[in-house]
Structures are given as C-alpha cells and as structure tokens.
Write a protein that holds these residues in place. Structure first.
Motif, mmCIF file in Angstrom:
data_model
loop_
_atom_site.group_PDB
_atom_site.id
_atom_site.type_symbol
_atom_site.label_atom_id
_atom_site.label_comp_id
_atom_site.label_asym_id
_atom_site.label_seq_id
_atom_site.Cartn_x
_atom_site.Cartn_y
_atom_site.Cartn_z
ATOM 1 N N VAL A 192 12.719 17.158 -8.279
ATOM 2 C CA VAL A 192 12.782 17.208 -6.817
ATOM 3 C C VAL A 192 13.168 15.824 -6.304
ATOM 4 O O VAL A 192 12.566 14.822 -6.701
ATOM 5 C CB VAL A 192 11.420 17.635 -6.230
ATOM 6 C CG1 VAL A 192 11.402 17.500 -4.707
ATOM 7 C CG2 VAL A 192 11.087 19.063 -6.645
ATOM 8 N N ALA A 193 14.168 15.758 -5.452
ATOM 9 C CA ALA A 193 14.622 14.473 -4.922
ATOM 10 C C ALA A 193 13.513 13.816 -4.099
ATOM 11 O O ALA A 193 12.897 14.462 -3.247
ATOM 12 C CB ALA A 193 15.863 14.661 -4.066
ATOM 13 N N PHE A 194 13.279 12.539 -4.352
ATOM 14 C CA PHE A 194 12.242 11.789 -3.637
ATOM 15 C C PHE A 194 12.917 10.906 -2.593
ATOM 16 O O PHE A 194 13.671 9.994 -2.919
ATOM 17 C CB PHE A 194 11.440 10.926 -4.621
ATOM 18 C CG PHE A 194 10.246 10.251 -3.999
ATOM 19 C CD1 PHE A 194 9.032 10.913 -3.908
ATOM 20 C CD2 PHE A 194 10.328 8.961 -3.502
ATOM 21 C CE1 PHE A 194 7.930 10.298 -3.332
ATOM 22 C CE2 PHE A 194 9.238 8.338 -2.930
ATOM 23 C CZ PHE A 194 8.033 9.014 -2.845
ATOM 24 N N ILE A 195 12.650 11.204 -1.326
ATOM 25 C CA ILE A 195 13.291 10.533 -0.197
ATOM 26 C C ILE A 195 12.249 9.708 0.551
ATOM 27 O O ILE A 195 11.148 10.209 0.840
ATOM 28 C CB ILE A 195 13.927 11.551 0.775
ATOM 29 C CG1 ILE A 195 14.799 12.560 0.023
ATOM 30 C CG2 ILE A 195 14.701 10.835 1.872
ATOM 31 C CD1 ILE A 195 16.002 11.979 -0.646
ATOM 32 N N VAL A 196 12.573 8.478 0.888
ATOM 33 C CA VAL A 196 11.669 7.611 1.660
ATOM 34 C C VAL A 196 12.088 7.620 3.121
ATOM 35 O O VAL A 196 13.273 7.471 3.437
ATOM 36 C CB VAL A 196 11.691 6.173 1.104
ATOM 37 C CG1 VAL A 196 10.899 5.230 2.014
ATOM 38 C CG2 VAL A 196 11.128 6.146 -0.311
ATOM 39 N N LEU A 228 11.229 1.469 -5.004
ATOM 40 C CA LEU A 228 10.749 2.634 -5.743
ATOM 41 C C LEU A 228 11.830 3.284 -6.601
ATOM 42 O O LEU A 228 11.531 4.198 -7.367
ATOM 43 C CB LEU A 228 10.213 3.678 -4.760
ATOM 44 C CG LEU A 228 8.912 3.356 -4.039
ATOM 45 C CD1 LEU A 228 8.687 4.340 -2.898
ATOM 46 C CD2 LEU A 228 7.734 3.381 -4.999
ATOM 47 N N ALA A 229 13.071 2.809 -6.460
ATOM 48 C CA ALA A 229 14.211 3.497 -7.082
ATOM 49 C C ALA A 229 14.200 4.966 -6.683
ATOM 50 O O ALA A 229 14.349 5.873 -7.514
ATOM 51 C CB ALA A 229 14.194 3.333 -8.602
ATOM 52 N N ALA A 230 14.019 5.199 -5.388
ATOM 53 C CA ALA A 230 13.977 6.552 -4.844
ATOM 54 C C ALA A 230 15.354 7.201 -4.946
ATOM 55 O O ALA A 230 16.365 6.536 -5.193
ATOM 56 C CB ALA A 230 13.511 6.520 -3.390
ATOM 57 N N ASP A 231 15.380 8.484 -4.713
ATOM 58 C CA ASP A 231 16.657 9.206 -4.709
ATOM 59 C C ASP A 231 17.390 9.059 -3.386
ATOM 60 O O ASP A 231 18.594 9.307 -3.321
ATOM 61 C CB ASP A 231 16.419 10.689 -4.998
ATOM 62 C CG ASP A 231 15.827 10.903 -6.379
ATOM 63 O OD1 ASP A 231 16.535 10.628 -7.367
ATOM 64 O OD2 ASP A 231 14.661 11.318 -6.467
ATOM 65 N N GLY A 232 16.648 8.674 -2.342
ATOM 66 C CA GLY A 232 17.304 8.534 -1.051
ATOM 67 C C GLY A 232 16.390 7.951 -0.002
ATOM 68 O O GLY A 232 15.203 7.713 -0.227
ATOM 69 N N VAL A 233 16.971 7.732 1.169
ATOM 70 C CA VAL A 233 16.229 7.250 2.332
ATOM 71 C C VAL A 233 16.678 8.062 3.533
ATOM 72 O O VAL A 233 17.851 8.466 3.623
ATOM 73 C CB VAL A 233 16.464 5.739 2.561
ATOM 74 C CG1 VAL A 233 17.905 5.443 2.959
ATOM 75 C CG2 VAL A 233 15.504 5.180 3.602
ATOM 76 N N GLU A 276 0.832 -1.200 0.000
ATOM 77 C CA GLU A 276 0.000 0.000 0.000
ATOM 78 C C GLU A 276 0.867 1.250 0.000
ATOM 79 O O GLU A 276 0.558 2.230 -0.685
ATOM 80 C CB GLU A 276 -0.911 -0.008 1.231
ATOM 81 C CG GLU A 276 -1.745 1.246 1.431
ATOM 82 C CD GLU A 276 -2.793 1.477 0.349
ATOM 83 O OE1 GLU A 276 -3.448 2.521 0.401
ATOM 84 O OE2 GLU A 276 -2.948 0.627 -0.554
ATOM 85 N N ALA A 277 1.959 1.230 0.772
ATOM 86 C CA ALA A 277 2.881 2.371 0.773
ATOM 87 C C ALA A 277 3.437 2.603 -0.626
ATOM 88 O O ALA A 277 3.548 3.753 -1.078
ATOM 89 C CB ALA A 277 4.010 2.128 1.771
ATOM 90 N N VAL A 298 14.336 1.185 3.997
ATOM 91 C CA VAL A 298 15.345 0.926 2.972
ATOM 92 C C VAL A 298 14.766 0.084 1.843
ATOM 93 O O VAL A 298 15.002 0.347 0.657
ATOM 94 C CB VAL A 298 16.574 0.243 3.596
ATOM 95 C CG1 VAL A 298 17.541 -0.246 2.520
ATOM 96 C CG2 VAL A 298 17.285 1.196 4.553
ATOM 97 N N ASP A 299 13.988 -0.951 2.194
ATOM 98 C CA ASP A 299 13.413 -1.829 1.165
ATOM 99 C C ASP A 299 12.488 -1.057 0.233
ATOM 100 O O ASP A 299 12.531 -1.241 -0.989
ATOM 101 C CB ASP A 299 12.653 -2.983 1.821
ATOM 102 C CG ASP A 299 13.577 -3.977 2.503
ATOM 103 O OD1 ASP A 299 14.775 -4.018 2.153
ATOM 104 O OD2 ASP A 299 13.106 -4.705 3.396
ATOM 105 N N LEU A 300 11.647 -0.203 0.800
ATOM 106 C CA LEU A 300 10.721 0.567 -0.034
ATOM 107 C C LEU A 300 11.488 1.550 -0.915
ATOM 108 O O LEU A 300 11.158 1.723 -2.089
ATOM 109 C CB LEU A 300 9.716 1.314 0.850
ATOM 110 C CG LEU A 300 8.675 2.153 0.108
ATOM 111 C CD1 LEU A 300 7.826 1.285 -0.805
ATOM 112 C CD2 LEU A 300 7.788 2.900 1.111
#
Length: 208
Positions: free
Chosen positions: A64-68, A78-83, A47-48, A72-74
């Motif tokens: 804009v950098a997308f940070i979770v 998501l191939a995020a820019d950071g955690v 769901e997240a 770490v797994d999410l």
C-alpha cells in the motif's frame, strides 16, 4: 485479484498512537487499499517520524502506498511513496526538485478546475477534489459538484481523488462520475463495526 477502476485511499485520523497500528493492519487486511495518507497536526517532526515508521512498515507489507500529508521533509526522511500538498503547503515545483521524479505528489484542488489544470500541467501525479459531502475530519469551505470528476476524467489521464464526507452509502455517484480514488477517513476509523467492516463495505461497492 481484479483491481477495481476506483480504489480506496485511506487517510489517518489525527491520533495515530495507541492501538492505531493494529487498526490499520485490520483495515489493510480487509483490502484492497491503494494508498494510506499519514496526517498529523501540531506534532514535532521527530515525534511524527516515530509515529509514522510502524505505519509505513504495515503499508509496505501490504503493498500500500504510504503518503505523507503536507510535509516534504518528513516524506523524504521516511522514504515515503509520496506527499500530499494543500494549496498552502508549498510549491509543487519546489517539492519535485526536493523529492525527485520517483515520489508521487498529490495536490488539493478543492472545487477549482483552474487549480487542477495548473497542478496537472505542473507535474502532479494526482489531483484531489472536495469536500463533496459534509465532514467533521477537517474544516472545509469548498463544495464541488460531482461533474468536476467527469470533466477531469474526460480530458486528463492524471488520476483524480474524491474526498470529503464519503461513506459507503453516498459514494456511488462519485464512482460513476469517474473518481479514480475515494479518500476516506472517519467513515472507516469511526465505523461502529470497526475498520475491517468499513473497508469491506467500500470494496463491495467498488467491485460492483
């Protein structure tokens, strides 16, 4: 466009459903905004991921950098820019092994110079200090003095983030002390004039 020396780092409210994607779009169009942190609690990862994907698309479209937050797994899925990791959210070294060198990792350091030095020496891409002011966004037990930002910016090149109850009316001392980013949430999403107005107010101060 001239990028101010201190930039905005938006943190999501816990409820990112409903019309929140449209509100995020409005906030980013009022930019500049450097980063957006996706922060939800007690939500199953599938769901997240579903909630995060349209928000990441909006951030990508606005550079804009997308940070979770905390996951770490999410972030990897998501191939995020950071955690962003709190002190109880896993080991920096393990996260770096899992995510590789290209993903940004930020570390909450509360009011601790020792934790900040450990994070910096351990390879964090930024450290976050706070809460500087009272906040209802999350429970806080630490209240750093503003001079911790000046101390950090004098001795380290790694950016620092100021967080906690920051508004357009109280942010100037943090900017003057050397904060590289202002992490803001309620002061943007709960502004009675809307997120566009709030982001513009912040950026007028940062540009000044």
């Amino acid at each position: 466009m001239t990028i101010p020396s201190c930039q905005l780092y938006l943190i999501s409210p816990l409820d990112v459903g409903g019309d929140f994607p449209e509100r995020l779009q409005q906030a980013l169009e009022a930019g500049p905004v450097a980063a957006f942190q996706f922060r939800v609690k007690d939500v199953e990862q599938g769901e997240a991921e579903r909630l995060a994907e349209p928000l990441k698309e909006i951030c990508d479209a606005h550079d804009v950098a997308f940070i979770v937050n905390d996951d770490v797994d999410l972030a990897k899925r998501l191939a995020a820019d950071g955690v962003h990791l709190g002190q109880g959210d896993g080991d920096l070294k393990d996260a770096r092994v899992e995510l590789g060198d290209q993903m940004q990792i930020g570390i909450t350091c509360h009011d601790s110079r020792h934790l900040a030095m450990e994070a910096g020496e351990g390879g964090a891409n930024y450290v976050a200090f706070g809460a500087f002011f009272p906040t209802t966004t999350k429970e806080t037990r630490h209240r750093p003095e503003v001079d911790i930002l000046e101390w950090w910016s004098t001795i380290m090149e790694i950016p620092c983030v100021a967080i906690g109850g920051i508004t357009p009316d109280n942010c100037q001392p943090l900017v003057d002390a050397g904060a590289d980013f202002l992490a803001v949430s309620g002061s943007v999403w709960n502004d009675p004039e809307g997120p566009t107005y709030a982001v513009k107010r912040f950026n007028e101060i940062l540009a000044g």
